[in-house]
Design an enzyme around this catalytic site. Structure first.
Site, PDB file in Angstrom:
ATOM      1  N   GLY A 124       0.730  -0.733  -0.026  1.00 45.14           N
ATOM      2  CA  GLY A 124      -0.127  -0.196   0.201  1.00 45.14           C
ATOM      3  C   GLY A 124       0.502   1.249  -0.087  1.00 45.14           C
ATOM      4  O   GLY A 124       2.102   0.881   0.587  1.00 45.14           O
ATOM      5  N   GLU A 148      -7.330  34.662  -7.988  1.00 49.52           N
ATOM      6  CA  GLU A 148      -8.321  33.348  -7.504  1.00 49.52           C
ATOM      7  C   GLU A 148     -10.114  33.339  -7.040  1.00 49.52           C
ATOM      8  O   GLU A 148     -10.723  32.250  -7.610  1.00 49.52           O
ATOM      9  CB  GLU A 148      -7.805  33.416  -5.738  1.00 49.52           C
ATOM     10  CG  GLU A 148      -6.432  33.822  -5.407  1.00 49.52           C
ATOM     11  CD  GLU A 148      -6.171  31.747  -5.759  1.00 49.52           C
ATOM     12  OE1 GLU A 148      -6.939  30.902  -5.987  1.00 49.52           O
ATOM     13  OE2 GLU A 148      -4.806  31.716  -6.078  1.00 49.52           O
ATOM     14  N   PRO A 155       2.603   4.933   1.243  1.00 44.33           N
ATOM     15  CA  PRO A 155       3.154   4.839   2.734  1.00 44.33           C
ATOM     16  C   PRO A 155       2.297   5.687   4.163  1.00 44.33           C
ATOM     17  O   PRO A 155       0.651   6.678   2.734  1.00 44.33           O
ATOM     18  CB  PRO A 155       3.495   6.261   2.198  1.00 44.33           C
ATOM     19  CG  PRO A 155       4.436   5.616   1.076  1.00 44.33           C
ATOM     20  CD  PRO A 155       3.143   5.765   0.102  1.00 44.33           C
ATOM     21  N   GLY A 156       1.877   5.705   4.580  1.00 47.81           N
ATOM     22  CA  GLY A 156       0.797   6.050   5.627  1.00 47.81           C
ATOM     23  C   GLY A 156      -0.256   5.035   5.999  1.00 47.81           C
ATOM     24  O   GLY A 156      -1.352   6.034   6.515  1.00 47.81           O
TER      25      GLY A 156
END
Length: 809
Positions: A362, A587, A364-365
């Site tokens: 899987g 933005e 990482p983490g």
């Protein structure tokens, strides 16, 4: 304190030596003379007796002072600890950090006994090193102490032979001379010349051999080149002075041991030995045989033993399966190993065999190591864990030796579980290169393959391993019989994130129930792994404490998510008014274009507060977790990404470098559509995904095909930008209003956008992540149950799409 002790002891000995070699001994010798001479020297004897009484009285007082000094020095607790080889007692830190529970004495005794049996050989090396370190400094101090007595005390004076002849020999002050070790002549002088003294009688031992002279006081010394030369010069000097041959100065040759010289003779050897021992001890941490400074106490000769972390039913701070969430399928797979080890008869009656190993795969983490820790807590059998990098070492043959030692320990404790974290460190595919390091790694891998499934294997040992790179592992390692199962642990979906948030939120003081926050935070964090969620919860608690909050609120969690996604907020960054205005319009263009596109993601908030190292502002969306993406969805996402550049061009009239990251995303998405997903009619149904390992030195297509891909990408981006400019021109006034409001408030939420833009013209028939964020799972599930929705058509056999990648040209 040690130097004071040696100084006082030196002075006491110097004073006492004056008595031993001076008039006290001479007077004592006179007391032992024949009775016929007593009357002739009665006054001198009486003076000698008085002198002896005075010296003995002073010597007794000095002895008392020395004893008091010694008692005072050695009573110092620091000096006693310095010379002691016992470990210092622990300070009472438990008063500040009390333990919740005391361990049972029986467990402590058993653990101590087990540890003593395990480290019996290791303690021998520690004991030797501790003793050597404790003795090294005292030996150096003793060397300095004895150096003061190398040629007598500080009262002796070095002179030349000429001074000896003129000042001592000619006046007749020389009593006798002792030649020490054929190199130093020690001169003993009288207090008065010889012609003014009474005759001293030297008694022998009855065999005609005179006893050693004890008269005179040792005050001078000089070095001699050779004995023959010294005797010749001394005889010539006395003959020149007219001294009778029978009255020549007596010369005695003695052999003495000078401790300082003896110590200095062995000092280089001792220094070299100490340096080697100290260096070996310091290297233990770097050799993978313990912590810094040899914490685990294993010597260099035990380097072939693996550094194993053990866990059993008596271990503290256990983790159970209830503490692991977001990976129910993987947890079910791994629990079968635990059930088999606890109750093997149930499976053996059916003819089943326990799988020999499982590979946890899987990103990482996602919780691979956490799931292994839960397996250790639930199994109740010995659990041996080690990292893949612990097998590799600078010495040849260490890796296979550690693999053998690991499995030997596991078989002795069977049934047991072995967990190898980051197995890709030794499990890479063989046959790539032939360097020395590669050969050592291949030898380690071969030994691991043999131990897992070879002639010497035994039942009762289960091997678990974790990696996030299963594609580079050797095929022989992945075959059935070694790692029978590959358990994939993906990033959690929205339900899994909800469960993970509930676990971490239990430890935080909230103003609502954990379920209230877990449902909303799970919708705000798509793509987050378990480690990211734990980081968000911790950051929220830190932010609340920084602002002196009594509880952690939703605002703190939103700030924590912004912190994790965008980086550290930098309000103090100096930005000019023109740059700030450009960022606000940029933005605002993203927000307005995305608001009026059907397939764009719902906007949560927009800000112009700088974050991280480069971002001067950003817009946050609440994306849905779609397994499939259509061509229309990707086109709308491209237009939304180009909204900032279009707003700069239309409303400001000048473009800036602020759209660099947007253009990079657009290029990546468009190349993926044309060269990977097969959306282009000109390229056709072809897919050229980039290699994951980064070694993309040659293109899998011709230059002509590459030119077609480049031309098609430019056309698609141009069409998307043209549509984006039209949207900005149509809603120019609203873009300007949002930009000015951003300049005033710096942060705008969706409620602020609703007042200016109104409701979105598009409404999804399905429940989105934004709906879950606003109302939570429970209410949305009720609404979805009451309102029939159109079920999407999903092809279960179709693989998920590739992550958009850039195909370099």
């Amino acid at each position: 304190m040690t130097m004071i002790f040696f100084s006082k002891l030196n002075r006491s000995i110097s004073r006492s030596k004056g008595f031993l070699y001076g008039g006290g001994v001479r007077s004592a010798a006179r007391l032992l003379t024949s009775p016929g001479l007593e009357a002739a020297s009665v006054n001198e004897v009486e003076g000698g007796l008085g002198f002896i009484r005075r010296h003995f009285a002073s010597l007794a007082s000095r002895k008392g002072l020395v004893n008091n000094d010694l008692i005072g020095v050695f009573a110092n607790p620091r000096l006693r600890r310095f010379f002691s080889d016992e470990a210092p007692k622990k300070k009472n830190y438990e008063n500040y950090f009390p333990k919740d529970k005391q361990e049972p004495k029986s467990d402590q005794k058993s653990e101590h006994k087990e540890g003593s049996e395990k480290n019996e050989n290791e303690n021998v090396g520690d004991m030797f090193m501790n003793r050597f370190q404790n003795l090294l400094i005292p030996l150096l101090a003793l060397a300095v102490f004895f150096s003061t007595f190398s040629f007598g005390s500080g009262e002796q004076q070095q002179i030349s032979f000429q001074e000896f002849k003129n000042k001592l020999l000619e006046p007749g002050l020389v009593d006798h001379i002792d030649v020490s070790n054929k190199s130093v002549a020690k001169v003993y002088v009288r207090s008065t010349p010889k012609d003014q003294q009474t005759t001293d009688v030297v008694h022998g031992n009855g065999n005609g051999i005179p006893a050693k002279r004890t008269g005179g006081q040792y005050k001078y010394y000089f070095n001699i080149g050779s004995v023959d030369s010294f005797e010749e010069k001394l005889e010539e000097a006395q003959e020149a002075l007219g001294v009778d041959r029978h009255e020549y100065v007596p010369v005695t040759y003695v052999s003495e041991m000078v401790w300082y010289q003896e110590f200095m003779r062995f000092a280089p050897t001792l220094l070299l030995l100490g340096t080697l021992i100290y260096g070996a001890r310091r290297m233990q941490g770097g050799l993978g045989v313990g912590g810094t400074g040899g914490k685990n106490g294993r010597g260099i000769f035990n380097i072939g033993k693996a550094t194993i972390t053990r866990a059993d039913k008596h271990s503290k701070n256990k983790i159970y399966f209830k503490d692991v969430a977001g990976c129910d399928e993987a947890k079910q797979e791994i629990m079968e190993f635990v059930h088999f080890l606890k109750n093997p008869k149930k499976y053996e009656d059916l003819g089943a065999k326990i799988p020999k190993g499982a590979l946890l795969v899987g990103p990482p983490g996602t919780g691979k190591t956490l799931l292994a820790k839960a397996t250790a807590g639930e199994s109740g059998v010995p659990f041996l864990s080690i990292s893949g990098s612990d097998f590799m070492e600078m010495f040849v043959g260490v890796g296979p030796s550690r693999v053998r030692h690991l499995f030997q320990e596991a078989r002795q404790a069977a049934p047991s579980i072995i967990f190898i974290d980051e197995i890709d460190a030794i499990g890479r595919a063989r046959g790539r290169g032939g360097l020395g390091g590669n050969d050592e790694r291949e030898s380690t891998l071969n030994q691991l393959l043999v131990e897992m499934d070879g002639f010497g294997t035994t039942a009762g040992v289960v091997v678990l391993a974790g990696t996030n790179r299963p594609d580079i592992l050797d095929k022989a390692l992945l075959r059935p019989g070694r790692f029978d199962r590959q358990i994939t642990i993906d990033k959690p979906d929205i339900k899994g994130r909800d469960q993970i948030f509930k676990i971490y939120l239990k430890k935080i003081k909230l103003d609502h129930e954990p379920s209230y926050y877990s449902q909303r935070l799970a919708a705000l964090t798509p793509g987050f792994a378990g480690a990211d969620i734990a980081n968000v919860c911790n950051e929220a608690a830190l932010i609340a404490a920084r602002h002196e909050g009594a509880t952690v609120t939703m605002a703190h969690f939103e700030s924590a998510i912004d912190r994790v996604i965008g980086g550290l907020e930098k309000k103090n960054r100096v930005i000019s008014k023109l740059e700030r205005r450009t960022v606000a319009y940029h933005e605002s263009g993203h927000a307005v274009v995305g608001w009026f596109l059907e397939h764009a993601e719902p906007l949560l908030k927009v800000t112009i507060v700088p974050r991280g190292t480069a971002a001067l502002g950003f817009a946050q969306y609440v994306p849905n977790e779609n397994l499939l993406m259509t061509k229309e969805q990707l086109f709308d996402m491209t237009c939304m990404t180009l909204g900032g550049r279009a707003a700069e061009q239309v409303l400001i009239g000048k473009i800036s470098t602020g759209a660099q990251n947007d253009l990079e995303k657009v290029t990546k998405m468009t190349y993926a559509q044309v060269a990977v997903y097969g959306f282009s009619d000109k390229v056709g149904l072809l897919s050229f995904p980039p290699r994951d390992d980064g070694y993309d030195f040659s293109k899998p297509y011709s230059n002509k095909t590459g030119a077609i891909i480049d031309e098609e990408v430019r056309d698609w981006v141009a069409k998307a930008y043209e549509r984006t400019v039209e949207l900005v021109e149509e809603h120019k006034v609203k873009v300007a209003e949002i930009a000015e409001l951003l300049l005033e408030k710096e942060v705008l939420h969706q409620d602020d956008l609703l007042k200016i833009l109104g409701e979105r013209p598009f409404k999804s028939a399905e429940v989105t992540n934004y709906d879950r964020f606003k109302s939570g799972f429970e209410e949305t599930e009720k609404d979805s149950a009451a309102t029939p929705t159109v079920e999407p058509v999903v092809d279960d056999g179709a693989p998920p799409p590739f992550e958009p990648q850039v195909v370099p040209t």
